[in-house]
Design a protein around this motif. Sequence first.
Motif, PDB file in Angstrom:
ATOM      1  N   ASP A 218       0.862  -1.178   0.000  1.00  0.00           N
ATOM      2  CA  ASP A 218       0.000   0.000   0.000  1.00  0.00           C
ATOM      3  C   ASP A 218       0.902   1.232   0.000  1.00  0.00           C
ATOM      4  O   ASP A 218       1.387   1.667   1.047  1.00  0.00           O
ATOM      5  N   LYS A 219       1.151   1.801  -1.187  1.00  0.00           N
ATOM      6  CA  LYS A 219       2.075   2.924  -1.313  1.00  0.00           C
ATOM      7  C   LYS A 219       1.599   4.162  -0.573  1.00  0.00           C
ATOM      8  O   LYS A 219       2.405   5.017  -0.196  1.00  0.00           O
ATOM      9  N   GLU A 220       0.298   4.273  -0.382  1.00  0.00           N
ATOM     10  CA  GLU A 220      -0.242   5.459   0.265  1.00  0.00           C
ATOM     11  C   GLU A 220      -0.178   5.372   1.789  1.00  0.00           C
ATOM     12  O   GLU A 220      -0.243   6.397   2.468  1.00  0.00           O
ATOM     13  N   ARG A 221      -0.070   4.160   2.304  1.00  0.00           N
ATOM     14  CA  ARG A 221      -0.084   3.980   3.768  1.00  0.00           C
ATOM     15  C   ARG A 221       1.084   3.088   4.189  1.00  0.00           C
ATOM     16  O   ARG A 221       0.971   1.866   4.181  1.00  0.00           O
ATOM     17  N   PRO A 222       2.210   3.690   4.549  1.00  0.00           N
ATOM     18  CA  PRO A 222       3.341   2.883   5.039  1.00  0.00           C
ATOM     19  C   PRO A 222       2.925   2.047   6.241  1.00  0.00           C
ATOM     20  O   PRO A 222       2.069   2.454   7.047  1.00  0.00           O
ATOM     21  N   PHE A 223       3.552   0.877   6.352  1.00  0.00           N
ATOM     22  CA  PHE A 223       3.306  -0.014   7.483  1.00  0.00           C
ATOM     23  C   PHE A 223       4.464   0.155   8.464  1.00  0.00           C
ATOM     24  O   PHE A 223       5.626   0.069   8.076  1.00  0.00           O
ATOM     25  N   ILE A 224       4.155   0.417   9.722  1.00  0.00           N
ATOM     26  CA  ILE A 224       5.181   0.689  10.726  1.00  0.00           C
ATOM     27  C   ILE A 224       5.031  -0.281  11.895  1.00  0.00           C
ATOM     28  O   ILE A 224       3.957  -0.410  12.479  1.00  0.00           O
ATOM     29  N   VAL A 225       6.125  -0.970  12.221  1.00  0.00           N
ATOM     30  CA  VAL A 225       6.183  -1.798  13.420  1.00  0.00           C
ATOM     31  C   VAL A 225       6.976  -1.026  14.459  1.00  0.00           C
ATOM     32  O   VAL A 225       8.156  -0.726  14.261  1.00  0.00           O
ATOM     33  N   SER A 226       6.325  -0.702  15.558  1.00  0.00           N
ATOM     34  CA  SER A 226       6.979   0.020  16.648  1.00  0.00           C
ATOM     35  C   SER A 226       7.293  -0.967  17.760  1.00  0.00           C
ATOM     36  O   SER A 226       6.402  -1.670  18.254  1.00  0.00           O
ATOM     37  N   SER A 227       8.589  -1.024  18.135  1.00  0.00           N
ATOM     38  CA  SER A 227       9.006  -1.967  19.166  1.00  0.00           C
ATOM     39  C   SER A 227      10.119  -1.332  19.993  1.00  0.00           C
ATOM     40  O   SER A 227      11.231  -1.127  19.502  1.00  0.00           O
ATOM     41  N   GLY A 228       9.810  -0.998  21.226  1.00  0.00           N
ATOM     42  CA  GLY A 228      10.795  -0.320  22.047  1.00  0.00           C
ATOM     43  C   GLY A 228      11.135   1.020  21.439  1.00  0.00           C
ATOM     44  O   GLY A 228      10.259   1.808  21.080  1.00  0.00           O
ATOM     45  N   ASN A 229      12.423   1.296  21.279  1.00  0.00           N
ATOM     46  CA  ASN A 229      12.877   2.550  20.679  1.00  0.00           C
ATOM     47  C   ASN A 229      13.145   2.433  19.187  1.00  0.00           C
ATOM     48  O   ASN A 229      13.749   3.326  18.593  1.00  0.00           O
ATOM     49  N   LEU A 230      12.706   1.337  18.582  1.00  0.00           N
ATOM     50  CA  LEU A 230      12.968   1.129  17.160  1.00  0.00           C
ATOM     51  C   LEU A 230      11.655   1.084  16.389  1.00  0.00           C
ATOM     52  O   LEU A 230      10.672   0.480  16.836  1.00  0.00           O
ATOM     53  N   GLU A 231      11.657   1.720  15.216  1.00  0.00           N
ATOM     54  CA  GLU A 231      10.514   1.657  14.321  1.00  0.00           C
ATOM     55  C   GLU A 231      10.963   1.119  12.969  1.00  0.00           C
ATOM     56  O   GLU A 231      11.987   1.539  12.427  1.00  0.00           O
ATOM     57  N   VAL A 232      10.187   0.162  12.450  1.00  0.00           N
ATOM     58  CA  VAL A 232      10.465  -0.445  11.158  1.00  0.00           C
ATOM     59  C   VAL A 232       9.375   0.013  10.204  1.00  0.00           C
ATOM     60  O   VAL A 232       8.199  -0.265  10.419  1.00  0.00           O
ATOM     61  N   GLU A 233       9.762   0.711   9.136  1.00  0.00           N
ATOM     62  CA  GLU A 233       8.791   1.263   8.196  1.00  0.00           C
ATOM     63  C   GLU A 233       8.934   0.594   6.841  1.00  0.00           C
ATOM     64  O   GLU A 233      10.024   0.503   6.282  1.00  0.00           O
ATOM     65  N   VAL A 234       7.801   0.131   6.287  1.00  0.00           N
ATOM     66  CA  VAL A 234       7.803  -0.569   4.998  1.00  0.00           C
ATOM     67  C   VAL A 234       6.579  -0.151   4.204  1.00  0.00           C
ATOM     68  O   VAL A 234       5.633   0.439   4.736  1.00  0.00           O
ATOM     69  N   LEU A 235       6.601  -0.485   2.921  1.00  0.00           N
ATOM     70  CA  LEU A 235       5.419  -0.315   2.078  1.00  0.00           C
ATOM     71  C   LEU A 235       4.766  -1.657   1.788  1.00  0.00           C
ATOM     72  O   LEU A 235       3.558  -1.773   1.739  1.00  0.00           O
ATOM     73  N   GLY A 236       5.571  -2.665   1.564  1.00  0.00           N
ATOM     74  CA  GLY A 236       5.074  -4.016   1.339  1.00  0.00           C
ATOM     75  C   GLY A 236       6.252  -4.949   1.216  1.00  0.00           C
ATOM     76  O   GLY A 236       7.045  -4.823   0.276  1.00  0.00           O
ATOM     77  N   THR A 237       6.409  -5.856   2.150  1.00  0.00           N
ATOM     78  CA  THR A 237       7.614  -6.689   2.167  1.00  0.00           C
ATOM     79  C   THR A 237       7.456  -7.794   3.191  1.00  0.00           C
ATOM     80  O   THR A 237       6.435  -7.902   3.872  1.00  0.00           O
ATOM     81  N   GLU A 238       8.498  -8.627   3.343  1.00  0.00           N
ATOM     82  CA  GLU A 238       8.510  -9.686   4.350  1.00  0.00           C
ATOM     83  C   GLU A 238       9.758  -9.543   5.212  1.00  0.00           C
ATOM     84  O   GLU A 238      10.865  -9.424   4.683  1.00  0.00           O
ATOM     85  N   PHE A 239       9.561  -9.576   6.518  1.00  0.00           N
ATOM     86  CA  PHE A 239      10.693  -9.410   7.429  1.00  0.00           C
ATOM     87  C   PHE A 239      10.344  -9.981   8.795  1.00  0.00           C
ATOM     88  O   PHE A 239       9.165 -10.177   9.135  1.00  0.00           O
ATOM     89  N   ASN A 240      11.386 -10.239   9.578  1.00  0.00           N
ATOM     90  CA  ASN A 240      11.228 -10.794  10.922  1.00  0.00           C
ATOM     91  C   ASN A 240      11.751  -9.786  11.937  1.00  0.00           C
ATOM     92  O   ASN A 240      12.823  -9.197  11.751  1.00  0.00           O
TER      93      ASN A 240
END
Length: 375
Positions: A218-240
Amino acid sequence: MKKYISKLLMDTISQDELVILKKWLENPKNQSILESYVKNYHDLNMAMLKDNVDEAYEKVIGQIEQRERPVKKLIPNWIRYSAAVVIGIGLMVQYYYSSEKSDTTLVPKEDEITLELDNGTIQTIHTGQSKVVKNAEGNVVGKQKQDQIDYSEANNIKELVYNTLSLPKGKTFRIMLSDGTAVNMNAGSSLRYPVNFRSNESRRVFLTGEAYFDVAKDKERPFIVSSGNLEVEVLGTEFNVSSYSEDAHIEVVLVEGAVNLNTKGELEENPIELSPGQRGSYSRDSKNIHIDTVNTNMYTSWMQGHLVFRELTFDQILTKLERHYNIEILNTNTELGKVVFNASFNEVKIEEVLSFFNDTHEIEYEIKNNTVIIK
């Protein structure tokens, strides 16, 4: 002979045992047995390590042919690169291990998975059943089918309301978010997420523990995983993402696509970008992010029930075993706790794991009051 092969691969074989094994391998038929034994685990380990099985087999033979063998080491250098000699508990246990150290049965705890709704109501999730998930107003927002909850039909929910799924140790679960993102959660983890994402905002979730994300594009809405003091921002992908509070680092391993890593307080125009096959390791102490190249299968094998440990201290391994099996382990041997091991576990019982460590490294233990005590 498989026990001697095991000890050879672990580099714990004695000189006398080495002589016996060498004589056994002089028979071509026995060499075929060894080669077949190696190839039986090719699928599991080739995904993790670099060399092919034939090369690994030659290294095994070469190790036996050495006239002088170095003083016993826990991790021979070539173990790290050979598919046949990954230090795999799953390789050995189904042949000859049984727990002989205690007559006391070790019973893993059976804690419940819980789902906290937006109004604070907590529901118990039983993986053996199917049911609907309703919000405070009684509207259906999700459907549970055994070990998965699907929120794909929650698009009619307009308010930004959150659910929180919490897993005990010893259990895994899967969530299909309203945007089509799939999240596989590991034991002892918690995820807070919107029942439905807003159409004009970033898709943000909050993770404690470990999860594998397959993010819907979803190019219009980035996906963000917030964990502790780290944020992971993606548009569409696979990660652990692995972010257990007891671990010194938060680790992000990218399988496909691209992700940006931001530490809270930093400008978003200066993120650290990962490429496929890279790991970003954020230190909770130094606040720095270290990037290196890894084999991603080592960090995602937990979804198949496997445990793979690389260059971890014995205490770190015990922590992960407690989490995976939902048991209590007390290590009274402080020096042993600092020793670094490599190990792979392939869907075996905890008793077999303990027996393996005892047989290959002479690590003594007992089971008392449903607690494993390392001596």
